[in-house]
Structure formats: structure tokens, C-alpha cells
Design a protein around this motif. Structure first.
Motif, PDB file in Angstrom:
ATOM      1  N   TYR A   1       0.824  -1.213   0.000  1.00 24.96           N
ATOM      2  CA  TYR A   1       0.000   0.000   0.000  1.00 24.96           C
ATOM      3  C   TYR A   1       0.857   1.261   0.000  1.00 24.96           C
ATOM      4  CZ  TYR A   1      -3.283   3.591   1.459  1.00 24.96           C
ATOM      5  OH  TYR A   1      -4.028   4.741   1.520  1.00 24.96           O
ATOM      6  N   SER A   2       0.461   2.245  -0.805  1.00 23.41           N
ATOM      7  CA  SER A   2       1.143   3.543  -0.807  1.00 23.41           C
ATOM      8  C   SER A   2       0.172   4.630  -1.253  1.00 23.41           C
ATOM      9  CB  SER A   2       2.345   3.529  -1.759  1.00 23.41           C
ATOM     10  OG  SER A   2       2.972   4.803  -1.783  1.00 23.41           O
ATOM     11  N   THR A   3       0.327   5.801  -0.657  1.00 21.86           N
ATOM     12  CA  THR A   3      -0.448   6.956  -1.118  1.00 21.86           C
ATOM     13  C   THR A   3       0.123   7.511  -2.414  1.00 21.86           C
ATOM     14  OG1 THR A   3       0.969   8.468   0.129  1.00 21.86           O
ATOM     15  CG2 THR A   3      -0.992   7.633   1.254  1.00 21.86           C
ATOM     16  N   GLY A   4       1.393   7.153  -2.687  1.00 20.63           N
ATOM     17  CA  GLY A   4       2.059   7.703  -3.867  1.00 20.63           C
ATOM     18  C   GLY A   4       2.510   9.132  -3.678  1.00 20.63           C
ATOM     19  N   LYS A   5       2.383   9.634  -2.452  1.00 22.81           N
ATOM     20  CA  LYS A   5       2.731  11.032  -2.181  1.00 22.81           C
ATOM     21  C   LYS A   5       3.724  11.134  -1.029  1.00 22.81           C
ATOM     22  CE  LYS A   5      -1.724  12.897  -3.664  1.00 22.81           C
ATOM     23  NZ  LYS A   5      -2.924  13.659  -3.245  1.00 22.81           N
ATOM     24  N   SER A   6       4.408  12.261  -0.967  1.00 21.98           N
ATOM     25  CA  SER A   6       5.245  12.580   0.184  1.00 21.98           C
ATOM     26  C   SER A   6       4.347  13.006   1.335  1.00 21.98           C
ATOM     27  CB  SER A   6       6.202  13.720  -0.169  1.00 21.98           C
ATOM     28  OG  SER A   6       6.806  14.235   0.994  1.00 21.98           O
ATOM     29  N   ALA A   7       4.779  12.718   2.551  1.00 25.00           N
ATOM     30  CA  ALA A   7       4.020  13.186   3.719  1.00 25.00           C
ATOM     31  C   ALA A   7       3.931  14.704   3.717  1.00 25.00           C
ATOM     32  CB  ALA A   7       4.680  12.695   5.001  1.00 25.00           C
ATOM     33  N   THR A   8       4.948  15.350   3.141  1.00 21.59           N
ATOM     34  CA  THR A   8       4.965  16.820   3.142  1.00 21.59           C
ATOM     35  C   THR A   8       3.887  17.416   2.241  1.00 21.59           C
ATOM     36  OG1 THR A   8       6.626  16.838   1.366  1.00 21.59           O
ATOM     37  CG2 THR A   8       7.442  16.881   3.630  1.00 21.59           C
ATOM     38  N   GLU A   9       3.305  16.582   1.375  1.00 21.62           N
ATOM     39  CA  GLU A   9       2.225  17.059   0.494  1.00 21.62           C
ATOM     40  C   GLU A   9       0.860  16.980   1.170  1.00 21.62           C
ATOM     41  OE1 GLU A   9       2.407  15.649  -3.732  1.00 21.62           O
ATOM     42  OE2 GLU A   9       4.023  14.379  -2.950  1.00 21.62           O
ATOM     43  N   LEU A  10       0.805  16.364   2.346  1.00 21.95           N
ATOM     44  CA  LEU A  10      -0.476  16.122   2.997  1.00 21.95           C
ATOM     45  C   LEU A  10      -0.573  16.888   4.304  1.00 21.95           C
ATOM     46  CD1 LEU A  10      -0.503  12.237   2.521  1.00 21.95           C
ATOM     47  CD2 LEU A  10      -1.720  13.916   1.124  1.00 21.95           C
TER      48      LEU A  10
ATOM     49  N   SER B   1       5.681   8.055  -0.429  1.00 19.91           N
ATOM     50  CA  SER B   1       6.604   7.702  -1.521  1.00 19.91           C
ATOM     51  C   SER B   1       8.067   7.955  -1.179  1.00 19.91           C
ATOM     52  CB  SER B   1       6.241   8.494  -2.783  1.00 19.91           C
ATOM     53  OG  SER B   1       6.306   9.900  -2.510  1.00 19.91           O
ATOM     54  N   ASP B   2       8.339   8.798  -0.183  1.00 19.78           N
ATOM     55  CA  ASP B   2       9.726   9.202   0.076  1.00 19.78           C
ATOM     56  C   ASP B   2      10.168   8.916   1.507  1.00 19.78           C
ATOM     57  OD1 ASP B   2       8.022  11.058   1.186  1.00 19.78           O
ATOM     58  OD2 ASP B   2       9.097  12.831   0.458  1.00 19.78           O
ATOM     59  N   VAL B   3       9.605   7.883   2.134  1.00 20.46           N
ATOM     60  CA  VAL B   3       9.983   7.545   3.518  1.00 20.46           C
ATOM     61  C   VAL B   3      11.484   7.306   3.632  1.00 20.46           C
ATOM     62  CG1 VAL B   3       9.709   5.883   5.404  1.00 20.46           C
ATOM     63  CG2 VAL B   3       7.727   6.531   4.028  1.00 20.46           C
ATOM     64  N   GLY B   4      12.071   6.677   2.613  1.00 21.70           N
ATOM     65  CA  GLY B   4      13.484   6.308   2.670  1.00 21.70           C
ATOM     66  C   GLY B   4      14.448   7.393   2.243  1.00 21.70           C
ATOM     67  N   VAL B   5      13.928   8.528   1.748  1.00 22.36           N
ATOM     68  CA  VAL B   5      14.841   9.565   1.249  1.00 22.36           C
ATOM     69  C   VAL B   5      14.632  10.942   1.884  1.00 22.36           C
ATOM     70  CG1 VAL B   5      15.223   8.435  -0.967  1.00 22.36           C
ATOM     71  CG2 VAL B   5      13.328  10.039  -0.754  1.00 22.36           C
ATOM     72  N   SER B   6      13.424  11.213   2.369  1.00 22.15           N
ATOM     73  CA  SER B   6      13.136  12.533   2.932  1.00 22.15           C
ATOM     74  C   SER B   6      13.171  12.485   4.449  1.00 22.15           C
ATOM     75  CB  SER B   6      11.748  13.007   2.477  1.00 22.15           C
ATOM     76  OG  SER B   6      11.271  14.043   3.315  1.00 22.15           O
ATOM     77  N   LYS B   7      14.022  13.318   5.047  1.00 24.95           N
ATOM     78  CA  LYS B   7      14.100  13.365   6.507  1.00 24.95           C
ATOM     79  C   LYS B   7      12.773  13.835   7.108  1.00 24.95           C
ATOM     80  CE  LYS B   7      19.102  14.080   6.861  1.00 24.95           C
ATOM     81  NZ  LYS B   7      20.188  14.975   7.323  1.00 24.95           N
TER      82      LYS B   7
END
Length: 540
Positions: free
Chosen positions: A248-257, A282-288
């Protein structure tokens, strides 16, 4: 061809070895699998600790190369337990009639490439000498157990166990005082079950981990029927997803929500269970920023579950979530609310030595009747280096890799100066960051295609070129350096091994199995670009 001469020797009879044997035998080659255990299963033969189960959904933790084989087997639970996975691998061995070509209770002690014969000479602990054109490692990434060399281990008068080498008959801890050292996946899975038996259970913990709830449950007949009907969907995941599994994924960064939507999504994956905490954004592994949102959500959950604030705080992980293996467990945090379960942080109170009646810490001794070492594995390179593998001119692989600290491969499949030697899910491949059967099928298919090309063109040897190894290591490092992985010491980097320094470079390809597959296929399409081929009819 004599009895001791083969086209290929494969080491290990787990998922990798079984499928490799099947593919090469279908090609008409004479193959022998060498297996240390007295049965098939690999890791799942040995890891019989309480609560042992896979952390991929069962319907994906399976072979998909044959629709017929896939649809003949039904998984009983969402996350299948070790006995069921072992039954499955025995089912595969029987369905494909693989046992006649597997030699059990035998270890490869040495494998040397003979440059004159262009053959591998393999020695075993049963004093046999075998010869083969191809030498293939299917020993896996997590099969060589690691027990740190604690002073005084041999003086302990109680029972000692390692989760990766559990007694087949099981262990009864009823009424006993148990110390468990380590809280990785095996420790997290075992503790709630041991806690139900033990008089007292004490966890000696070095690093707290993020543990997601499995929400495991039996699969209904309807759910099993749906999995059977969804073969193409399951198969598709092996080819098109970064992890070889649909998640499952929203396909979005948490910062977009907005914060309320972040919380809603995180609550959904927490209640659904499984590893989706690592993919929900989408960016759990790359965005602090995104990583902090997910990490803090789990820390808040720990505070909600664990009643003692001091204990809860000790259980707070302080690294970026997913940069160590995300663990799934069942009622792990809840056990710390029980009076007979204790937690000791080894950062605050380190182990000094093991004594005859327990474990001596810097501040006091914990007396116990049994010690469980849940201290993990010499991962990624340990099982390969355990064999004395020697390439051209007798060069030991251990020397080339500096005991696993400087790993050099091309695609995680081949090593320069080690002709016709292949590794299934070797270091610098996606391996442990994926659903393992997905990576295993991809690797075995690629090796099989390569051997087909070599045989059809009468090529004697294939090996990685040195510059291809250098470039591949750089590619692995460059991709890892765009993520949060390098910020954390973990067993991915060998940091769990006593006396080990952090490995030079990152030994896993983190660009996703789907992208890795494309790279490997392109190499093959270009007649094995980056490889040195020696022999007749070699196409330039």
C-alpha cells in the motif's frame, strides 16, 4: 562424465538452490546440490525458534515461475509460520522431484578454480572431491549465525540457544528465568511466546527497533481462492515493483499532505498490519521530513501501548525508520506491561561477561536458567566467505573482499578473477530489501539464461571485468547516498558483528528490484557487457 563430475555444483537447498537445480536440470545439465542439513529448506530448516514466520504476505512468499505449482499450494495464514514454509519447500522438492540431485548432510569446505581444466574443484567435509564447470552459491544472506564473543560464554551452566539454530524438538521454558540478548526480528517474534512460559524474561537490548503489528490471521477459503485466481497479479509484482511485492502507498510525500491526513494514512497502515509503514509515503526512505513523521508516529504508538513511561522511552528508536530492517511482530510492545518481563538497555548498563549463573552487567548480575541469543547473522557475505573459495592463481575470495569489509562484485552476481562462479542474491544485489522469492527468481532466471548463452556458444568461462566491478560499486554507493541508509549502522553494513568496522560502501542495491532487473537484462541483451568471456564463438 564420471560420478564426481558435474556441469554445475549448487550450494544450499533453500528457495535459491531448489529453483536453480530445477532450471539447470530442465536445460539438460548434470547438477548436484550440496546441503549441510538433512533436509531441504535453507534458513527455514534451521530457524525454528518460537514465533518464526515470514514478514512478506504468504501469497507473495512463494514461487511464481509455474502457475501450476503456485495453484497447487494453499497458505494457511497471512504470514506463514516456519513449519508451513518448510512444508512448502518440501512440497516443491517433491513436485519437481529434486531430491535425487541433492546431497544432504554435507558442507562445501573449499572450492578452487583450476585454470588449466577450466573447472571448479570442490571439496566437502565428507572428504569428497567434485568437479564442475559452474559453481553457484545459493547459501543466502541470513544463514550464518552470529554470537558475539562474550567473555565466559562457556562457563554458563544453564541452557544456551541461538534463534537461528533452534532445537528441532523445541524448548520448554516453563518456570524458568530467561535472558534474551538481542531484539531484531527473531527476538521480537520469539519474546511474546517465551513470555507466556517463562517465570521471568529479561531483554538485554542494545538498540530499540521499530516494530509494526503483523495483524496475522488465518486465511479463509475465500481468501485462498482469491489468491489462486490472482496469480497474474502476484507474478506481476515480481517484475514491476521495487520490492517484488505489491504494498500500500499513497504515492505522495508526507509533506504534500496536511497533518490530519498523514495521521489518517498512518493509522490505516498500522491497523492493517505489515510493512506498509515503509511504503505508505513515496519518500519515507529519502526525505528526513517524511521519515520523521512516520518515525514519530511509531514512537507515539509505543507511548500509548507501554504503560511505564521510562520503559517506553527506552523502547524509542532514534534512527530513521526503514534504514534498519522494519520488523513486524505480534503484541511485542504489550509484553513490557507484564510484571515478569524486564528491559535492560545495554547502552546504559553494558554486558561485562557471562558467568556460570547468568549475565554480569556493569551494574549488577542477572541470574537466569537459560540464555537466548537473538544476535542475528553474519549477513550478506558471511555464508559465502565461510566456504574457502579461491579463484585464479589461488586467490581467496576472503582476501579479495578483505573479510567482507570491501565487497567487489558485478551486479551482485559475479566476481572478477572467479570464473563461472555465480551468487544468487549476493552482496550488491537488491536481496534483503525485497521479498526474497522475487529476487531469487530473478537471479536464477538470469544465471540460467547466461549459462544457456555460454553453452550454445561453447564459451569456456565468464567473469566480471574489474572496471565493471568498480563502476557497479560506485552505482550502488551513489544510489544509497541519495537515501537515508548511510546515516544508520545496521546489519546491512555489518555493524552487528563484533570487531567489525562499517563496510566500505553499501552492499545492497537500493534502487529497486524492478530497476535492477532492467539493468541485468540489458547486460545480457548486450552479450554480457561488463563480463570477460573466454572461448569459442564469443560475440563481440
Amino acid at each position: 562424465m564420471g560420478e564426481k563430475q558435474f556441469d554445475a555444483i549448487v550450494v544450499g537447498a533453500g528457495f535459491a538452490g531448489l529453483y536453480m537445480l530445477h532450471k539447470l536440470r530442465e536445460r539438460g545439465l548434470k547438477v548436484r546440490v550440496i546441503e549441510a542439513a538433512d533436509g531441504v529448506g535453507g534458513t527455514w530448516y534451521w530457524s525454528r525458534y518460537p514465533g518464526a514466520r515470514c514478514d512478506s504476505d504468504s501469497i507473495f512468499y512463494t514461487f511464481t515461475f509455474s502457475k501450476e505449482l503456485y495453484q497447487k499450494w494453499r497458505w494457511p495464514e497471512r504470514y506463514s509460520a516456519q513449519p508451513d514454509i518448510l512444508k512448502y519447500l518440501n512440497f516443491v522438492a517433491d513436485e519437481l522431484n529434486l531430491r535425487p540431485d541433492i546431497q544432504f548432510e554435507t558442507r562445501v569446505t573449499k572450492a578452487s578454480f583450476n585454470d588449466k581444466k577450466k573447472k571448479w574443484e570442490i571439496e566437502t567435509d565428507t572428504n569428497e572431491k567434485l568437479e564442475a564447470k559452474y559453481f553457484i552459491s545459493g547459501v543466502g544472506c541470513l544463514s550464518t549465525t552470529n554470537i558475539p564473543p562474550f567473555e565466559g560464554v562457556e562457563t554458563f551452566k544453564g541452557e544456551k540457544y541461538h534463534t537461528g539454530r533452534w532445537p528441532h524438538e523445541g524448548v520448554d521454558f516453563t518456570g524458568k528465568r530467561v535472558v534474551i540478548i538481542g531484539n531484531g526480528s527473531s527476538g521480537v517474534q520469539a519474546m511474546p511466546i517465551i513470555a507466556k512460559q517463562a517465570k521471568e524474561l529479561t531483554l538485554l537490548m542494545r538498540t530499540p527497533h521499530y516494530v509494526a503489528e503483523a495483524r496475522n490471521h488465518p486465511l479463509t477459503t475465500e481468501q485462498q481462492d482469491k489468491a489462486m485466481a490472482n496469480y497474474e497479479y502476484i507474478r506481476n509484482a515480481f517484475f514491476t515493483t521495487p520490492g517484488g511485492i505489491h504494498s500500500y502507498s499513497t504515492g505522495k510525500s508526507a509533506t504534500e499532505l496536511p497533518p490530519e491526513e498523514q495521521k489518517k494514512q498512518l493509522e490505516y497502515v498500522w491497523e492493517s498490519g505489515g510493512l506498509a509503514l515503509g511504503s505508505v509515503f513515496s519518500d519515507v526512505g529519502v526525505s528526513k521530513e517524511t521519515n520523521f513523521v512516520v518515525s514519530q508516529f511509531v514512537r507515539d504508538k509505543i507511548d500509548e501501548i507501554v504503560e511505564d513511561p521510562e520503559v517506553a522511552k527506552k523502547l524509542h528508536p532514534d534512527y530513521y525508520i526503514t534504514t534498519k530492517r522494519l520488523i513486524i511482530g505480534t503484541n511485542y510492545y504489550e509484553i513490557f506491561n507484564e510484571d515478569h518481563v524486564n528491559l535492560v538497555s545495554l547502552k546504559e548498563n553494558p554486558i561485562v561477561r557471562i558467568v556460570e549463573n547468568g549475565v554480569e552487567l556493569e551494574n549488577g548480575t542477572i541470574e537466569c536458567d537459560a540464555i537466548v541469543f537473538a544476535t542475528g547473522y553474519d549477513s550478506m557475505t558471511g555464508s559465502i566467505l565461510r566456504m574457502d573459495i579461491r579463484g585464479r592463481d589461488g586467490q581467496p575470495l576472503k582476501e579479495k573482499w578483505e573479510n567482507g569489509k570491501v565487497v567487489k562484485t558485478y551486479l551482485g552476481l559475479s566476481v572478477q578473477n572467479f570464473p563461472n562462479f555465480f551468487m544468487i542474491t549476493g552482496p550488491q544485489s537488491p536481496s534483503v530489501l525485497t521479498n526474497m522469492p522475487s529476487s531469487i527468481e530473478q537471479h536464477v532466471d538470469w544465471i540460467d539464461r547466461c549459462i544457456e548463452y555460454l553453452e550454445e556458444n561453447n564459451v569456456q568461462t565468464i567473469e566480471a571485468k574489474e572496471d565493471a566491478e568498480v563502476e557497479w560499486a560506485k552505482q550502488c554507493d551513489d544510489i544509497a547516498n541519495t537515501t537515508l541508509f548511510p546515516y544508520t549502522n545496521s546489519w546491512y553494513t555489518g555493524a552487528n558483528l563484533d570487531g567489525s568496522t562499517k563496510r566500505s560502501g553499501f552492499v545492497i542495491y537500493v534502487g529497486g528490484l524492478n530497476n535492477y532487473r532492467k539493468i541485468c537484462d540489458e547486460v545480457a541483451d548486450k552479450n554480457y557487457e561488463g563480463f570477460l568471456l573466454d572461448g569459442a564463438n564469443v560475440l563481440s
